[in-house]
Design a protein around this motif. Structure first.
Motif, short mmCIF file in Angstrom:
data_model
loop_
_atom_site.label_atom_id
_atom_site.label_comp_id
_atom_site.label_asym_id
_atom_site.label_seq_id
_atom_site.Cartn_x
_atom_site.Cartn_y
_atom_site.Cartn_z
N GLU A 1 0.44 -1.69 -0.34
CA GLU A 1 0.17 -0.21 0.35
C GLU A 1 0.57 1.20 0.12
N GLN A 2 1.76 1.39 0.17
CA GLN A 2 2.42 2.40 0.74
C GLN A 2 2.61 2.75 -1.19
N GLU A 3 3.02 2.29 -1.61
CA GLU A 3 3.22 3.19 -3.03
C GLU A 3 2.50 4.35 -3.33
N LYS A 4 1.61 3.77 -2.77
CA LYS A 4 0.21 5.55 -3.06
C LYS A 4 0.28 6.52 -2.52
N PHE A 5 1.15 6.33 -1.26
CA PHE A 5 1.37 7.05 -0.19
C PHE A 5 2.73 8.08 -1.37
N PRO A 6 2.57 9.21 -0.84
CA PRO A 6 3.34 10.21 -1.83
C PRO A 6 4.57 10.38 -0.60
N LYS A 7 6.13 10.01 -1.06
CA LYS A 7 7.06 10.32 0.14
C LYS A 7 7.11 11.35 0.77
N THR A 8 6.61 12.70 -0.38
CA THR A 8 6.74 14.01 -0.16
C THR A 8 5.62 14.20 1.37
N GLU A 9 4.55 12.99 1.74
CA GLU A 9 3.61 13.35 2.45
C GLU A 9 4.28 12.65 3.56
N VAL A 10 4.96 11.73 3.67
CA VAL A 10 5.44 10.98 4.39
C VAL A 10 6.65 11.82 5.77
N GLU A 11 7.12 12.79 4.93
CA GLU A 11 8.77 13.80 5.24
C GLU A 11 8.18 14.37 6.41
N LYS A 12 6.56 14.86 5.79
CA LYS A 12 5.59 16.43 6.43
C LYS A 12 5.04 16.12 7.88
N LEU A 13 4.87 14.27 7.56
CA LEU A 13 4.68 14.01 8.97
C LEU A 13 6.06 13.21 9.80
N THR A 14 7.08 13.08 9.72
CA THR A 14 7.62 12.71 10.55
C THR A 14 7.80 13.54 12.36
N ASP A 15 8.17 14.49 11.67
CA ASP A 15 8.34 14.56 13.17
C ASP A 15 7.51 14.47 14.32
N MET A 16 5.97 14.31 14.26
CA MET A 16 5.21 13.45 15.38
C MET A 16 5.11 11.94 14.41
N GLY A 17 5.16 11.38 13.54
CA GLY A 17 4.31 10.43 13.42
C GLY A 17 5.50 9.00 12.90
N LEU A 18 5.86 8.10 12.82
CA LEU A 18 5.95 7.40 12.74
C LEU A 18 5.56 5.85 11.74
N VAL A 19 6.46 5.55 10.60
CA VAL A 19 5.24 5.37 9.58
C VAL A 19 6.32 4.08 9.11
N VAL A 20 5.06 2.52 9.68
CA VAL A 20 5.79 1.30 9.03
C VAL A 20 4.94 -0.01 7.95
N THR A 21 6.36 -0.67 8.07
CA THR A 21 5.23 -1.41 7.19
C THR A 21 4.88 -2.58 8.58
N TRP A 22 5.10 -2.93 9.66
CA TRP A 22 4.86 -3.95 10.36
C TRP A 22 4.93 -3.34 11.77
#
Length: 454
Positions: free
Chosen positions: A308-329
């Motif tokens: 599912e991660q390909e649906k999630f633009p990398k730029t969006e993930v980078e904006k979230l990293t100050d408060m969140g963590l995205v993992v595959t499992w």
């Protein structure tokens, strides 16, 4: 010491079905039985199973797709047709094989999504029990449809079913409103009760006080026993040795990434986000969730499977990293048990729902399909341990809605009530599986009648 009885346990081939059956198998072993969990050849190879997982023995049947499992099939209907043919044949061969051993099979516990397993068990004169991996409320809805007590299409609103609260159409299992969307799956769900009168028991992964009214109603017509929650024992009664995790995960990766991150966060400060192993959200929906989470200002841990991660633009993930963590499992039950998770944004699958109830984590329910809408109804209106999102006219849950619902759980007065309520349900879950509790006594009754039937 020779086991009291030998039970074969056959779940539908999928992670959300294998895990609770594995936990029930461990419970049986802890009470002196031999338990052999059956997986398909493909799942066994994919998981790298040996002859056992902890105290539970492992054996295999064929679904007819030994190299690729479900992914090898043309469609759902083709898979289910071949699973029935090959599964029936190879289950019969296994029963015969064990007849020549020191521990012949005495009982088959099967998932009613595959009712043919009951036919095979009875062909060989065995004790047999269905094991339902959805809540009693949902099972009873399907029972009413299968037995023509509720006719489709449903035109009345609300829908009134004995033992259940009044249900709007949005609260019904998704296939009820649109039965033609996945006809093979809908037929499979209805077939759960096609031959259930031949089963010696219907076992349900719930606990009595959680669904007392519908359990009592269904018990008048079926031999129902509540035997849950089937959550690793260390989180509830602590009576099964080394029962810390399911040990079955098709997407298993490094658990330390999420667990180390959670260990640095204050109590009840994190929003845990996971939509199950079957999730299929649109790119637009994922963006809305991302921004909704960011706008709350709370820490969050979001599990997005690799596909599912390909649906999630990398730029969006980078904006979230100050408060969140995205993992595959992430090891979900372990994460929910840390005490740092204050809210679970979930698809409301039953395993996730009963884990959250068992570990006292309030929920934001975002149901997608099948049993998830009625589960979300129960979470919000019956158990009062969460809030359910509302989608817009395009079926999208907006960022404002995500933010509002998370805030309600995490910082409102109603949210404090949800936390008190879910702590109460956790205590009742512990009571149910502890010695002398409702589920514990029901497992003992099942065993007693199985042993006396030999």
């Amino acid at each position: 010491m020779k086991p009291k009885a030998h039970v074969l346990l056959l779940p539908y081939p999928g992670q959300g079905h294998v895990n609770p059956m594995m936990q029930f198998a461990r419970r049986l072993v802890s009470k002196g039985l031999k338990a052999t969990l059956l997986t398909t050849v493909f799942i066994s190879k994919a998981m790298g199973f040996g002859s056992s997982v902890g105290p539970v023995k492992i054996d295999v049947i064929s679904d007819g797709y030994d190299n690729g499992g479900f992914f090898e099939a043309l469609d759902v209907e083709a898979y289910l047709t071949r699973l029935r043919a090959e599964g029936s044949r190879t289950l019969g061969e296994l029963i015969v094989k064990y007849r020549g051993s020191t521990n012949p099979v005495d009982c088959v516990v099967y998932e009613p999504f595959i009712p043919w397993a009951l036919d095979v068990a009875k062909d060989y004169g065995l004790f047999a029990a269905a094991f339902f991996t959805q809540p009693c409320a949902v099972d009873y809805i399907y029972y009413n449809i299968q037995n023509k007590l509720l006719t489709l299409p449903i035109t009345s609103n609300p829908v009134l079913i004995p033992g259940l609260p009044p249900l709007e159409l949005r609260d019904m299992p998704s296939f009820v409103g649109v039965p033609k969307s996945y006809p093979a799956y809908f037929a499979m769900l209805l077939s759960q009760f096609s031959n259930a009168e031949k089963a010696d028991y219907l076992l349900i992964n719930t606990f009595y006080k959680l669904e007392a009214e519908v359990v009592d109603t269904m018990s008048k017509i079926c031999p129902v026993l509540t035997v849950g929650p089937t959550v690793p024992s260390v989180y509830l009664d602590k009576r099964i040795e080394n029962d810390i995790e399911y040990n079955i995960d098709l997407f298993k990766l490094d658990a330390s990434i999420s667990m180390d991150w959670l260990s640095t966060k204050p109590p009840n400060s994190v929003v845990y986000v996971a939509f199950g192993s079957m999730a299929d959200l649109s790119q637009k929906q994922m963006e809305e969730i991302a921004w909704g989470l960011k706008n709350t200002g709370f820490y969050f841990l979001w599990v997005i499977k690799a596909s599912e991660q390909e649906k999630f633009p990398k730029t969006e993930v980078e904006k979230l990293t100050d408060m969140g963590l995205v993992v595959t499992w992430s090891p979900q039950v372990k994460a929910l048990a840390t005490g740092t998770v204050g809210c679970f944004l979930t698809h409301s699958g039953w395993n996730s729902t009963i884990e959250a109830l068992s570990l006292a984590v309030p929920m934001v329910a975002m149901p997608q399909w099948t049993d998830q809408p009625p589960n979300a109804k129960l979470v919000e209106d019956v158990w009062k341990v969460g809030v359910r999102v509302k989608a817009d006219e395009n079926g999208i849950v907006t960022r404002d809605e995500i933010e509002s619902c998370v805030r309600e759980v995490m910082e409102s007065e109603r949210g404090k009530e949800m936390k008190k309520n879910v702590e109460k349900w956790r205590e009742l879950a512990i009571e149910a599986v502890s010695e002398g509790g409702s589920s514990d006594k029901n497992v003992d009754e099942f065993i007693s009648n199985l042993v006396s039937s030999k």
